[in-house]
Design a protein around this motif. Structure first.
Motif, PDB file in Angstrom:
ATOM      1  N   VAL A 168      -9.082   6.460   4.687  1.00 15.15           N
ATOM      2  CA  VAL A 168      -9.875   5.231   4.738  1.00 15.15           C
ATOM      3  C   VAL A 168     -11.262   5.591   5.263  1.00 15.15           C
ATOM      4  O   VAL A 168     -11.395   6.161   6.354  1.00 15.15           O
ATOM      5  N   ASP A 169     -12.311   5.295   4.475  1.00 13.44           N
ATOM      6  CA  ASP A 169     -13.657   5.672   4.896  1.00 13.44           C
ATOM      7  C   ASP A 169     -14.241   4.658   5.876  1.00 13.44           C
ATOM      8  O   ASP A 169     -13.585   3.678   6.254  1.00 13.44           O
ATOM      9  N   ALA A 170     -15.480   4.874   6.272  1.00 12.25           N
ATOM     10  CA  ALA A 170     -16.113   4.038   7.304  1.00 12.25           C
ATOM     11  C   ALA A 170     -16.252   2.586   6.867  1.00 12.25           C
ATOM     12  O   ALA A 170     -16.327   1.679   7.697  1.00 12.25           O
ATOM     13  N   GLN A 171     -16.287   2.357   5.552  1.00 18.79           N
ATOM     14  CA  GLN A 171     -16.397   0.981   5.032  1.00 18.79           C
ATOM     15  C   GLN A 171     -15.033   0.338   4.802  1.00 18.79           C
ATOM     16  O   GLN A 171     -14.948  -0.773   4.294  1.00 18.79           O
ATOM     17  N   THR A 200       0.827  -1.200   0.000  1.00 25.80           N
ATOM     18  CA  THR A 200       0.000   0.000   0.000  1.00 25.80           C
ATOM     19  C   THR A 200       0.865   1.254   0.000  1.00 25.80           C
ATOM     20  O   THR A 200       0.590   2.223  -0.732  1.00 25.80           O
ATOM     21  N   LEU A 201       1.930   1.244   0.791  1.00 24.88           N
ATOM     22  CA  LEU A 201       2.833   2.405   0.826  1.00 24.88           C
ATOM     23  C   LEU A 201       3.502   2.613  -0.525  1.00 24.88           C
ATOM     24  O   LEU A 201       3.527   3.735  -1.060  1.00 24.88           O
ATOM     25  N   ILE A 202       4.046   1.548  -1.102  1.00 22.05           N
ATOM     26  CA  ILE A 202       4.764   1.648  -2.367  1.00 22.05           C
ATOM     27  C   ILE A 202       3.853   2.145  -3.492  1.00 22.05           C
ATOM     28  O   ILE A 202       4.266   2.918  -4.352  1.00 22.05           O
ATOM     29  N   GLN A 203       2.585   1.705  -3.463  1.00 21.88           N
ATOM     30  CA  GLN A 203       1.687   2.016  -4.569  1.00 21.88           C
ATOM     31  C   GLN A 203       0.769   3.208  -4.326  1.00 21.88           C
ATOM     32  O   GLN A 203       0.284   3.815  -5.284  1.00 21.88           O
ATOM     33  N   SER A 204       0.518   3.548  -3.056  1.00 31.92           N
ATOM     34  CA  SER A 204      -0.467   4.595  -2.776  1.00 31.92           C
ATOM     35  C   SER A 204       0.044   5.731  -1.899  1.00 31.92           C
ATOM     36  O   SER A 204      -0.642   6.736  -1.739  1.00 31.92           O
ATOM     37  N   GLY A 205       1.214   5.587  -1.306  1.00 34.03           N
ATOM     38  CA  GLY A 205       1.740   6.649  -0.461  1.00 34.03           C
ATOM     39  C   GLY A 205       1.323   6.512   0.992  1.00 34.03           C
ATOM     40  O   GLY A 205       1.062   5.405   1.483  1.00 34.03           O
ATOM     41  N   ILE A 206       1.241   7.625   1.682  1.00 33.47           N
ATOM     42  CA  ILE A 206       1.072   7.652   3.133  1.00 33.47           C
ATOM     43  C   ILE A 206      -0.388   7.870   3.505  1.00 33.47           C
ATOM     44  O   ILE A 206      -1.062   8.761   2.975  1.00 33.47           O
ATOM     45  N   ILE A 243     -12.705   1.522   2.795  1.00 34.64           N
ATOM     46  CA  ILE A 243     -12.247   1.750   1.428  1.00 34.64           C
ATOM     47  C   ILE A 243     -11.219   2.875   1.416  1.00 34.64           C
ATOM     48  O   ILE A 243     -11.459   3.964   1.967  1.00 34.64           O
ATOM     49  N   ARG A 244     -10.081   2.632   0.790  1.00 29.75           N
ATOM     50  CA  ARG A 244      -9.065   3.663   0.655  1.00 29.75           C
ATOM     51  C   ARG A 244      -9.488   4.662  -0.426  1.00 29.75           C
ATOM     52  O   ARG A 244      -9.832   4.274  -1.546  1.00 29.75           O
ATOM     53  N   VAL A 245      -9.434   5.932  -0.082  1.00 33.93           N
ATOM     54  CA  VAL A 245      -9.889   6.994  -0.977  1.00 33.93           C
ATOM     55  C   VAL A 245      -8.731   7.955  -1.236  1.00 33.93           C
ATOM     56  O   VAL A 245      -8.124   8.467  -0.282  1.00 33.93           O
ATOM     57  N   GLY A 269     -10.543  -6.920  -0.992  1.00 41.96           N
ATOM     58  CA  GLY A 269     -11.328  -6.587  -2.172  1.00 41.96           C
ATOM     59  C   GLY A 269     -10.884  -5.337  -2.899  1.00 41.96           C
ATOM     60  O   GLY A 269     -11.545  -4.884  -3.844  1.00 41.96           O
ATOM     61  N   GLN A 270      -9.732  -4.780  -2.500  1.00 41.74           N
ATOM     62  CA  GLN A 270      -9.226  -3.558  -3.121  1.00 41.74           C
ATOM     63  C   GLN A 270      -7.857  -3.792  -3.744  1.00 41.74           C
ATOM     64  O   GLN A 270      -7.113  -4.666  -3.305  1.00 41.74           O
ATOM     65  N   ALA A 271      -7.539  -2.989  -4.726  1.00 40.20           N
ATOM     66  CA  ALA A 271      -6.174  -2.961  -5.237  1.00 40.20           C
ATOM     67  C   ALA A 271      -5.323  -2.160  -4.261  1.00 40.20           C
ATOM     68  O   ALA A 271      -5.817  -1.273  -3.560  1.00 40.20           O
ATOM     69  N   PHE A 272      -4.028  -2.466  -4.200  1.00 36.09           N
ATOM     70  CA  PHE A 272      -3.146  -1.712  -3.312  1.00 36.09           C
ATOM     71  C   PHE A 272      -2.916  -0.302  -3.839  1.00 36.09           C
ATOM     72  O   PHE A 272      -2.613   0.604  -3.078  1.00 36.09           O
ATOM     73  N   ASN A 273      -3.046  -0.137  -5.145  1.00 38.79           N
ATOM     74  CA  ASN A 273      -2.946   1.196  -5.727  1.00 38.79           C
ATOM     75  C   ASN A 273      -4.295   1.881  -5.584  1.00 38.79           C
ATOM     76  O   ASN A 273      -5.277   1.480  -6.202  1.00 38.79           O
TER      77      ASN A 273
END
Length: 577
Positions: free
Chosen positions: A413-416, A400-406, A418-420, A454-458
C-alpha cells in the motif's frame, strides 16, 4: 450476453485480468502465518478468555468446483488463513460436464453438498420449492457485513422465492470502471503487423482483413493449415449465446437477460424477442459471410471450448470469436513454444449498421448475477458457522484477501493508500500450479465493483497495472502501433456503463405453462442458426430466414415476450414500494 453457461466466472476473471488461474501461491516462506492481515470485524475476546472459535472442531465442507489441482483449501495460503480464523476447510471436488444437469440430478436424488453453486434461477427455484435450500434470514442479524455489502441485492435475491425469504447469494457484481473490456475478436499480432496494423471495427473490415490473413499465413510453422476464425459453437452456450452476440456491440442492448428467448432493450426499458432482433440477424449474416469466404472454421459447429483453446494455443487460428477470457494463458503457451510473435490481442467489432449509427456501446454493470448463485443446503451440518465465514468474506479485509492475497507479500500500500501488486503477485498470477488461492474462494462472494476507497478489491484491476499484469511486451507493442494507450483504450472512449438493475432476476416460474414455449423458442433458434450461417448466398439466407420466421411465429413467441415484460413491470413496482 454474458450469461454463457460455464463461463461467467471465467468472464469475471477476464474483467479482473489477473485471476486467470483457479489458485495462486508462493513458496511458503512465511510458514502459513497471516502477516499483514488483521480481522476488522471478528468478535473480540477479553484477556484471559478463550476465543470460542479455537475450541471448535475442524469443519470440513465438500465443494464441487474450484481447482482440479487443489484438493483441500488448506493447501493454499488463503485457505490456511481461513482455517486459522474459522477452523473450516473445503474439500474441492472437480466436475466436468453439464453443470445444470448435475445440479438437477443431485436434487432428484437428494444427494447434494452443504454449499452448492447453481448457475441459473430456474434451477435455484427448484431447490427452494423442494425445501433443499436453507433460508438465511435468521442469520442476517448476526451478519452485518454481508447485509451491508449486498444491501441493494438482498431485496432482489428475495424476489426469486414465492415466500420472499433469502435463500442465495450471487458472486461477480461489477461496474464499468473494472469491467471495461469488450469480448469481441482476438487476432494474432503477426497478422496485424503484416497488414500494417489496420483500424478494424466493422464487419466488412474484419472479413477483408481475415481473407488477406489466410493468404499471408496459409500454414503454421508445423505445416498445419491455418483457420481464419475459430469459434466454440459446440458448447451449450455456443449457438444459444455467442452466435447472435453482435447485438451487445451496438448502443441499445446488453447480454443482461442471458441466452434465453429475450434480450433487454435498455433504450426502451423492455424485453424484446431474441431471434427477431435486428442485430442478431446481422450477427448471423456476419457468420454466413465468414462461412462463404472459407474463413469460419469448418469444425466450429462442433468444437467445444477445449478444442477451441487448443487451436489458439497452437497459433493455428488466425482469430477467435468472443470466448477470449483465457488469452493470457494462450499467450504464455505461445511464448513457451517459441512463438511470441503469434500472441493474440482483443480488438472491437461492430456490425455495419452499428458503425453507421455510432451509438455509445453499453457495457453491463452487474447488480445481479443470476448465473452465479450459491446456496447453503439443508444438508449443512452447521450453517451458522458457514454464515460467519460468509460474513467475514463480505468485509473489505475478506474481499481483498480473496482477490489480492496477503498484504506486503502479494501487494503493498503506497503513501496515497493505493494497493500496488508485487512482482510475486504478477508471477503467481501466471503460474498454473500456484497455491496462494487467489480466485479459489470466489464462491464466498466476489465483489468486482469499486470499493468505498475508489479501488477494486482485486489489485490487478488497478488501472495503472492492468496491462502489466495481463499483457506482454509484444502485445503492448501491437496496441502502441494501433495508436492505443492501453489494451482497453477503445472501449473506454466508445462505451458507457449500463446497470443491470433487476433485469437478470426476471425469470418465469419453472411451473409456468409458458416455460415450455420459451424452451422451444431457444431450441428453435439454436437449430436454425447453423442453417442460416451455412446459406450459399444472400438470396438463400433470405429465403431460409423467411421460412424460419413463419415456423417460429407458430410458437406464439409474443406470449413469452409479453409475460417477461409483465413480470418486469410487476417486479419494478414492487421494488419501488
Amino acid at each position: 450476453m454474458k450469461s454463457l453457461r460455464k463461463n461467467f466466472l471465467a468472464l469475471l476473471v477476464v474483467c479482473m485480468l489477473v485471476s486467470i488461474t483457479a489458485a495462486c501461491s508462493n513458496n511458503g516462506d512465511n510458514g502459513g502465518k497471516n502477516e499483514g492481515i488483521e480481522p476488522t470485524n471478528s468478535p473480540s475476546t477479553n484477556k484471559g478468555e478463550t476465543d470460542p472459535k479455537e475450541e471448535r472442531p475442524l469443519y470440513t465442507i465438500k465443494y464441487m468446483g474450484g481447482s482440479d489441482k487443489i484438493k483441500r483449501s488448506d493447501e493454499t495460503e488463503i485457505g490456511q488463513i481461513i482455517k486459522e480464523k474459522f477452523n473450516i476447510v473445503f474439500e474441492f471436488i472437480p466436475y466436468a460436464g453439464n453443470w445444470e444437469e448435475k445440479v438437477n440430478l443431485m436434487l432428484a436424488g437428494g444427494d447434494y453438498p452443504e454449499i452448492l453453486r447453481i448457475e441459473y434461477n430456474p434451477s435455484l427455484q427448484k431447490y427452494i420449492q423442494a425445501g433443499a435450500a436453507l433460508a438465511l434470514d435468521e442469520y442476517l442479524p448476526d451478519s452485518p457485513n454481508f447485509s451491508k455489502r449486498y444491501a441493494e441485492q438482498i431485496p432482489l435475491w428475495r424476489s426469486i422465492s414465492a415466500d420472499k425469504k433469502l435463500y442465495n447469494w450471487q458472486t461477480g457484481q461489477s461496474d464499468f470502471k473494472n469491467n471495461v473490456r469488450g469480448l469481441d475478436i482476438g487476432t494474432r499480432i503477426d497478422v496485424l503487423e503484416k497488414q500494417g496494423y489496420p483500424n478494424l471495427v466493422s464487419e466488412d473490415e474484419w472479413i477483408n482483413y481475415l481473407k488477406q490473413a489466410m493468404k499471408d499465413f496459409p500454414k503454421t510453422a508445423s505445416g498445419q493449415k491455418t483457420i481464419g476464425m475459430a469459434v466454440p459453437f459446440g458448447e451449450p452456450w455456443g449457438m444459444a449465446g455467442i452466435a447472435g452476440i453482435m447485438y451487445e456491440k451496438g448502443g441499445r442492448y446488453t447480454g443482461v437477460a442471458g441466452n434465453g428467448a429475450v434480450i433487454f432493450d435498455h433504450a426502451n426499458n423492455q424485453f424484446v424477442d431474441y431471434l427477431k432482433n435486428e442485430y442478431v440477424v446481422e450477427s448471423l449474416k456476419f457468420f454466413n459471410k465468414l462461412y462463404r469466404e472459407g474463413i469460419l472454421d469448418k469444425e466450429a459447429f462442433t468444437d467445444k471450448y477445449d478444442q477451441y483453446i487448443e487451436k489458439l494455443n497452437s497459433g493455428r487460428a488466425l482469430s477467435g470469436w468472443y470466448a477470449l477470457w483465457g488469452l493470457s494463458g494462450v499467450n504464455q503457451a505461445l511464448i513457451k513454444a517459441g512463438q511470441p510473435e503469434q500472441q493474440y490481442i482483443v480488438l472491437p467489432v461492430r456490425s455495419n449498421t452499428q458503425v453507421e449509427r455510432n451509438e455509445k456501446r453499453l457495457i453491463m454493470e452487474l447488480d445481479l448475477v443470476p448465473f452465479n448463485n450459491t446456496i447453503i443446503t439443508k444438508n449443512a451440518k452447521d450453517p451458522k458457522r458457514i454464515m460467519e465465514l460468509l460474513d467475514w468474506a463480505s468485509t473489505d479485509e475478506g474481499q481483498t484477501l480473496i482477490q489480492s492475497g496477503i498484504k506486503d507479500k502479494h501487494y503493498t500500500v503506497d503513501a496515497q493508500g493505493i494497493r500496488v501488486p508485487t512482482e510475486l503477485f504478477t508471477t503467481e498470477s501466471l503460474n498454473a500450479d500456484s497455491k496462494v488461492g487467489i480466485g479459489l474462494f470466489s464462491f464466498l462472494g466476489l465483489d468486482a465493483r469499486t470499493g468505498e476507497d475508489g479501488q477494486a478489491f482485486n489489485v490487478g484491476s488497478n488501472p495503472d497495472y492492468v496491462d502489466k499484469l495481463s499483457q506482454t511486451a509484444e502485445t503492448m507493442n501491437a496496441f502502441e502501433k494501433l495508436g492505443w494507450k492501453t489494451s482497453v483504450d477503445y472501449w473506454e472512449k466508445t462505451a458507457v456503463g449500463a446497470k443491470s438493475g433487476i433485469v437478470p432476476s426476471i425469470k418465469m416460474d419453472p411451473n409456468s405453462p409458458l416455460i415450455q414455449t420459451e424452451q422451444k423458442m431457444v431450441e428453435f433458434r439454436v437449430k436454425n442458426s447453423a442453417k442460416l450461417m451455412m446459406a450459399k448466398d444472400d438470396a438463400e439466407f433470405s429465403k431460409i430466414w423467411d421460412d424460419v420466421i413463419k415456423e417460429y411465429d407458430k410458437l406464439n413467441p409474443d406470449d413469452v415476450i409479453n409475460e417477461y415484460n409483465k413480470l418486469y413491470q410487476e417486479a419494478s413496482a414492487e421494488l419501488n414500494k
